[in-house]
Motif scaffolding. Structure first.
Motif, mmCIF file in Angstrom:
data_model
loop_
_atom_site.group_PDB
_atom_site.id
_atom_site.type_symbol
_atom_site.label_atom_id
_atom_site.label_comp_id
_atom_site.label_asym_id
_atom_site.label_seq_id
_atom_site.Cartn_x
_atom_site.Cartn_y
_atom_site.Cartn_z
ATOM 1 N N TRP A 16 10.214 0.760 -8.852
ATOM 2 C CA TRP A 16 9.707 0.376 -7.530
ATOM 3 C C TRP A 16 8.471 1.193 -7.181
ATOM 4 O O TRP A 16 7.465 0.648 -6.716
ATOM 5 N N ALA A 17 8.543 2.500 -7.420
ATOM 6 C CA ALA A 17 7.428 3.378 -7.071
ATOM 7 C C ALA A 17 6.193 3.081 -7.916
ATOM 8 O O ALA A 17 5.062 3.040 -7.402
ATOM 9 N N LEU A 18 6.375 2.858 -9.212
ATOM 10 C CA LEU A 18 5.240 2.614 -10.099
ATOM 11 C C LEU A 18 4.523 1.320 -9.733
ATOM 12 O O LEU A 18 3.279 1.283 -9.674
ATOM 13 N N GLY A 23 0.105 -1.458 -6.656
ATOM 14 C CA GLY A 23 -0.345 -2.274 -5.535
ATOM 15 C C GLY A 23 -1.204 -1.497 -4.559
ATOM 16 O O GLY A 23 -2.202 -2.014 -4.042
ATOM 17 N N ALA A 24 -0.826 -0.226 -4.326
ATOM 18 C CA ALA A 24 -1.614 0.614 -3.419
ATOM 19 C C ALA A 24 -3.011 0.857 -3.973
ATOM 20 O O ALA A 24 -3.984 0.939 -3.222
ATOM 21 N N ALA A 25 -3.115 0.967 -5.299
ATOM 22 C CA ALA A 25 -4.423 1.224 -5.916
ATOM 23 C C ALA A 25 -5.375 0.054 -5.718
ATOM 24 O O ALA A 25 -6.571 0.247 -5.491
ATOM 25 N N ILE A 26 -4.859 -1.166 -5.794
ATOM 26 C CA ILE A 26 -5.742 -2.338 -5.731
ATOM 27 C C ILE A 26 -5.932 -2.854 -4.317
ATOM 28 O O ILE A 26 -6.897 -3.579 -4.049
ATOM 29 N N VAL A 113 11.380 -5.265 2.364
ATOM 30 C CA VAL A 113 12.839 -5.380 2.254
ATOM 31 C C VAL A 113 13.212 -6.403 1.192
ATOM 32 O O VAL A 113 14.119 -6.176 0.376
ATOM 33 N N LEU A 114 12.507 -7.529 1.177
ATOM 34 C CA LEU A 114 12.786 -8.564 0.182
ATOM 35 C C LEU A 114 12.619 -8.025 -1.227
ATOM 36 O O LEU A 114 13.478 -8.246 -2.102
ATOM 37 N N PHE A 115 11.542 -7.310 -1.477
ATOM 38 C CA PHE A 115 11.282 -6.781 -2.818
ATOM 39 C C PHE A 115 12.377 -5.810 -3.247
ATOM 40 O O PHE A 115 12.879 -5.873 -4.379
ATOM 41 N N ILE A 116 12.767 -4.920 -2.360
ATOM 42 C CA ILE A 116 13.799 -3.935 -2.696
ATOM 43 C C ILE A 116 15.137 -4.618 -2.958
ATOM 44 O O ILE A 116 15.825 -4.314 -3.945
ATOM 45 N N VAL A 117 15.504 -5.562 -2.100
ATOM 46 C CA VAL A 117 16.786 -6.244 -2.266
ATOM 47 C C VAL A 117 16.824 -7.014 -3.582
ATOM 48 O O VAL A 117 17.814 -6.957 -4.332
ATOM 49 N N LEU A 118 15.760 -7.731 -3.888
ATOM 50 C CA LEU A 118 15.719 -8.502 -5.130
ATOM 51 C C LEU A 118 15.732 -7.593 -6.351
ATOM 52 O O LEU A 118 16.417 -7.882 -7.343
ATOM 53 N N LEU A 119 14.994 -6.499 -6.294
ATOM 54 C CA LEU A 119 14.912 -5.596 -7.445
ATOM 55 C C LEU A 119 16.252 -4.915 -7.698
ATOM 56 O O LEU A 119 16.758 -4.901 -8.833
ATOM 57 N N VAL A 120 16.835 -4.347 -6.668
ATOM 58 C CA VAL A 120 18.116 -3.657 -6.828
ATOM 59 C C VAL A 120 19.219 -4.652 -7.187
ATOM 60 O O VAL A 120 20.049 -4.383 -8.068
ATOM 61 N N GLY A 121 19.214 -5.803 -6.540
ATOM 62 C CA GLY A 121 20.253 -6.792 -6.791
ATOM 63 C C GLY A 121 20.259 -7.285 -8.223
ATOM 64 O O GLY A 121 21.316 -7.355 -8.869
ATOM 65 N N TRP A 122 19.075 -7.607 -8.749
ATOM 66 C CA TRP A 122 19.054 -8.116 -10.124
ATOM 67 C C TRP A 122 19.278 -7.004 -11.143
ATOM 68 O O TRP A 122 19.875 -7.245 -12.202
ATOM 69 N N LEU A 178 5.572 0.556 -17.925
ATOM 70 C CA LEU A 178 6.537 0.997 -16.929
ATOM 71 C C LEU A 178 7.697 1.747 -17.576
ATOM 72 O O LEU A 178 8.213 2.717 -17.011
ATOM 73 N N SER A 179 8.118 1.315 -18.762
ATOM 74 C CA SER A 179 9.204 2.003 -19.462
ATOM 75 C C SER A 179 8.788 3.403 -19.866
ATOM 76 O O SER A 179 9.550 4.371 -19.702
ATOM 77 N N MET A 180 7.577 3.535 -20.401
ATOM 78 C CA MET A 180 7.108 4.841 -20.848
ATOM 79 C C MET A 180 6.883 5.779 -19.668
ATOM 80 O O MET A 180 7.217 6.966 -19.727
#
Length: 843
Positions: A16-18, A23-26, A113-122, A178-180
């Motif tokens: 989420w942070a990465l 997104g913050a950079a662009i 909220v939508l992004f967090i819920v979808l990411l954690v849920g899946w 993102l994995s690395m």
């Protein structure tokens, strides 16, 4: 769940942070580049940031300026941030951030909220179903591991030692990044990738649709609440909605309440007749759904093709996103999904900006759309056409005359050419080594789509979009350009038909194509026998064609609506009012997307792209998938336009109640698939005695093999080497283990897929590798093995479960007598080619 969050929640948080930091950079640049969007691109920023940071990182590594390291990834992020700030600061007038926050606070909060819920849920779902075998998961895991291990790009093909990946691998670069950066193995990164794609697609769709609705705002009307609700509906359509096969065919079939005539009418794969001895099951019961197990796979095979004898032939894939997420393959079409939706956001910005795109914007569009070519090559041209179409729509509104001038057409051609040139220049390192199986266009004489099967696939959207198109025609009234709509629709139909016939003629004359194009004619008694059957098929499937051609008529007639007559306006009305397009820009954009989806599904009725399969399978697969995305966004807006946009008229107040009932029915029927699937995986599929984890390594190999491979990975570190292991055919899920888990190249695996990736260069690249590996293991003579070791520069030979099953233990003696054993774990071991042996081999 709490136990899992305590153990692996940091992984989800780090991703989420990465992505948020990307997104913050662009985002500062998006304020200037996507200024036509009400939220200035905020809800698209994560997708755009991840793509642009990944592009900068990939390009610099490909050109040799950087290495594939986490430090290089951070440097790429800094480069994007600095460039973004420069674009922002050079953008002219100061941006009022306080006003922006006041206007966008609600959509920003809902989006987060939508992004967090979808990411954690899946991620939670994948922690319970973390299996990395089946379908093409092992191939995708290999791609990720290969990218993570390679020092430079293009990355090594870990299934073909000595060669680079010949595939559109950009999505695996993003996943590997993102994995690395989060410090996890590819076996956990795989499951985080599908979770991120689910969340990022939902967020980006929410952004596009909410901005589309908010563009209807006027002074004193902000439309925040309708925008949020419609945006959530759009996200639902893309990531959760299903076709009608589950509710129309699968549930009745499993319950055995449908007649066989009913099943034969729909004629979907595996569901046209009852299987003897199969018990009746209620899919709405999760226990029964688990017993049926792979019931959900059939929804991606609704189109059936039968030859002239009535036999089922060909495999036609009509996948949709919800199926993709349940299946959890991270194939390129899924990796590209959030960025395809991003492309729609860019197109919407073009429409709403209402001026010619400047050079900086065109370069940005080129990076994003060229990225689609690198992510999933089929998507690039499709969304370039959408963006050029969006500029045509903008020009229609600017002209206000219901048509485009010659100057407009020249500028549109220039924009399309610029996007193609930018793609070629920016992604040249990829295109230089890319090999494709595509080989031209073939005619589709035999297999037009029956209406009932098209309805199974897109019926949910048809029930929304057909009323919407008819309503828009009513709203246009006398301004509806019926003549132009009819000319374009008939011309498109006739053009595709003529193209099909010309390709038939060409195929008859070209010996190489004759068997593929018209070989079936001789097999079925000649043209005198076949032609009436072909005409009969076209007549039976005519409703499908008429539906699509009719939709084109309505769309073109509405989009090119005639401006109001001067006599309809007061004499003192300003000229701006005399040249007003008869619909809002948001409506035009929705019509553009519907038209795009319609054309994508119409083309395969007549022609398809030639590939190794020789059928229209991939054309249907790729075109229908993108049509689903376009229909989803347009479908959400159509619901808003029909039910909530009070400024647009309806023929009668009671119609809103009827349309509401239709919408509710569509939502309920399209939800059944996902709800049953989730209950199957979570309530029954999960095992409470097992510790849930995102790392699916244990699902890929036996315990002994996994321990031995893990040992080798630690032993060799980043050393560049080659390993030999048993070869699996395509979809040999237990093979390629060393490459899949470590990225270390093996001699060869899945030769069938190598032939797809490498096209005409396959024979030269693979050669006799499959046979040589088999001889390496099965031949008892050391001198034969020694020559093969020398030929492929093999450093380690793996002897595990597959090798013993495939070749027995006799062939192992020669390795035990001449090579050193390392990483012996439960009978799975590696034989090391020591320097002394290598010297003897080369001596």
């Amino acid at each position: 769940m709490l136990d899992w969050l305590a153990r692996e929640g940091w992984i989800v948080l780090s991703w989420w942070a990465l992505v948020t930091l990307a997104g913050a950079a662009i985002f500062p640049a998006l304020v200037r580049l996507l200024g036509g969007l009400p939220d200035k691109g905020y809800l698209l920023a994560r997708a755009a940031g991840l793509l642009v940071v990944g592009f900068v990182f990939w390009l610099l590594v490909s050109l040799g300026f950087l290495r594939n390291t986490t430090g290089s990834m951070l440097l790429a992020w800094i480069i994007v941030l600095v460039g973004s700030l420069v674009i922002y600061l050079r953008g002219g007038l100061a941006f009022d951030w306080r006003a922006w926050w006041r206007e966008n606070r609600s959509v920003v909060i809902v989006g987060e909220v939508l992004f967090i819920v979808l990411l954690v849920g899946w991620a939670l779902l994948r922690s319970q179903q973390n299996n990395l075998t089946g379908t093409e998961k092992t191939m995708e895991l290999m791609m990720m591991s290969s990218v993570m291990r390679s020092e430079t790009f293009p990355p090594n093909d870990a299934w073909l030692s000595g060669y680079a990946i010949s595939y559109y691998y950009f999505g695996y670069v993003l996943s590997a990044m993102l994995s690395m950066l989060s410090g996890i193995a590819s076996t956990a990164g795989f499951n985080m990738t599908i979770s991120l794609l689910f969340a990022l697609t939902g967020l980006t769709t929410f952004g596009v649709v909410s901005n589309l609705v908010r563009s209807r705002a006027s002074q004193g009307i902000t439309l925040i609440r309708p925008a949020i609700l419609t945006g959530l509906l759009g996200a639902f359509f893309v990531i959760f909605f299903s076709n009608l096969q589950p509710i129309v065919v699968e549930v009745p079939y499993q319950a055995q309440v449908a007649s066989e005539d009913y099943l034969r009418f729909w004629d979907t794969k595996n569901r046209d007749v009852y299987q003897e001895g199969t018990p009746a099951l209620n899919l709405l019961n999760p226990v029964d759904a688990q017993r049926a197990f792979y019931w959900w796979f059939n929804a991606s095979r609704t189109l059936t093709e039968r030859d002239l004898t009535g036999q089922r032939v060909n495999e036609v894939i009509d996948e949709f996103p919800q199926f993709s997420f349940l299946l959890a393959d991270v194939h390129p079409h899924v990796l590209a999904l959030p960025f395809a939706v991003l492309a729609l956001g860019l197109a919407l910005n073009v429409v709403l900006t209402m001026r010619d795109p400047n050079r900086l914007e065109i370069v940005f569009y080129g990076v994003c759309l060229g990225g689609l070519v690198f992510l999933n090559t089929w998507d690039g041209p499709i969304y370039m056409a959408v963006l050029v179409g969006a500029d045509a729509l903008r020009r229609l509104h600017r002209n206000g005359t219901g048509g485009l001038t010659l100057f407009d057409w020249l500028r549109l051609a220039g924009l399309g050419l610029a996007l193609l040139v930018l793609t070629g220049v920016l992604y040249y390192p990829f295109l230089l080594g890319f090999r494709s199986q595509a080989g031209g266009i073939l005619p589709n004489l035999l297999y037009p789509t029956r209406f009932q099967q098209y309805f199974l696939m897109f019926g949910g959207f048809m029930l929304l979009l057909i009323p919407y198109l008819l309503l828009e025609a009513w709203r246009a009234r006398e301004r509806m350009n019926w003549r132009l709509g009819l000319v374009v629709a008939v011309s498109l139909w006739g053009g595709l038909l003529l193209l099909m016939l010309m390709l038939v003629l060409a195929g008859s004359l070209v010996e190489e194509l004759r068997n593929t194009v018209v070989g079936f004619v001789d097999l079925n008694g000649g043209w005198a026998t076949v032609l009436p059957q072909l005409l009969s098929r076209r007549l039976i499937t005519l409703p499908t064609t008429l539906l699509l051609v009719g939709a084109v008529l309505l769309i073109v007639g509405r989009m090119f609506a005639r401006p109001p007559e001067v006599r309809d306006l007061p004499e003192d009305a300003p000229i701006e009012q005399r040249q007003v397009i008869a619909y809002p820009r948001a409506t035009g954009f929705a019509l553009l997307l519907i038209g795009g989806g319609v054309v994508l599904t119409l083309i395969p009725e007549f022609v398809y792209l030639r590939d190794n399969f020789g059928t229209r399978m991939n054309t249907i697969f790729k075109f229908y998938y993108q049509a689903w995305v376009m229909f989803s966004v347009a479908g959400a807006y159509s619901v808003y336009s029909m039910l909530a946009d009070v400024r647009l008229p309806l023929p009668a107040p009671a119609l809103r109640a009827v349309l509401t009932a239709v919408v509710v029915t569509v939502l309920l029927t399209g939800s059944v698939y996902g709800l049953i699937g989730y209950s199957q995986w979570v309530l029954v599929g999960g095992n409470a005695a097992v510790q849930y984890t995102l790392d699916g390594a244990a699902s890929t190999v036996s315990a002994g093999d996994l321990e031995a491979i893990t040992c080798l990975k630690a032993l060799v570190g980043d050393e560049q080497l080659v390993v030999a292991e048993a070869v699996g055919n395509s979809y040999g899920w237990g093979y390629g283990r060393v490459a899949n888990l470590t990225g270390i190249p093996i001699v060869v695996n899945w030769p069938g897929h190598q032939s797809q990736w490498r096209g005409p260069t396959y024979g030269e690249s693979v050669g006799s590798r499959v046979q040589d590996v088999e001889r390496l293991y099965s031949d008892l003579r050391w001198d034969i093995a020694r020559d093969i070791i020398d030929q492929y520069d093999i450093d380690y030979i793996f002897y595990g479960l597959n090798e013993r099953n495939d070749y027995g233990g006799g062939g192992e003696d020669k390795f035990a007598e001449n090579l050193q054993v390392v990483c012996d774990r439960g009978g799975s071991r590696f034989y090391q080619v020591t320097p002394a042996v290598a010297t003897a081999v080369n001596g």
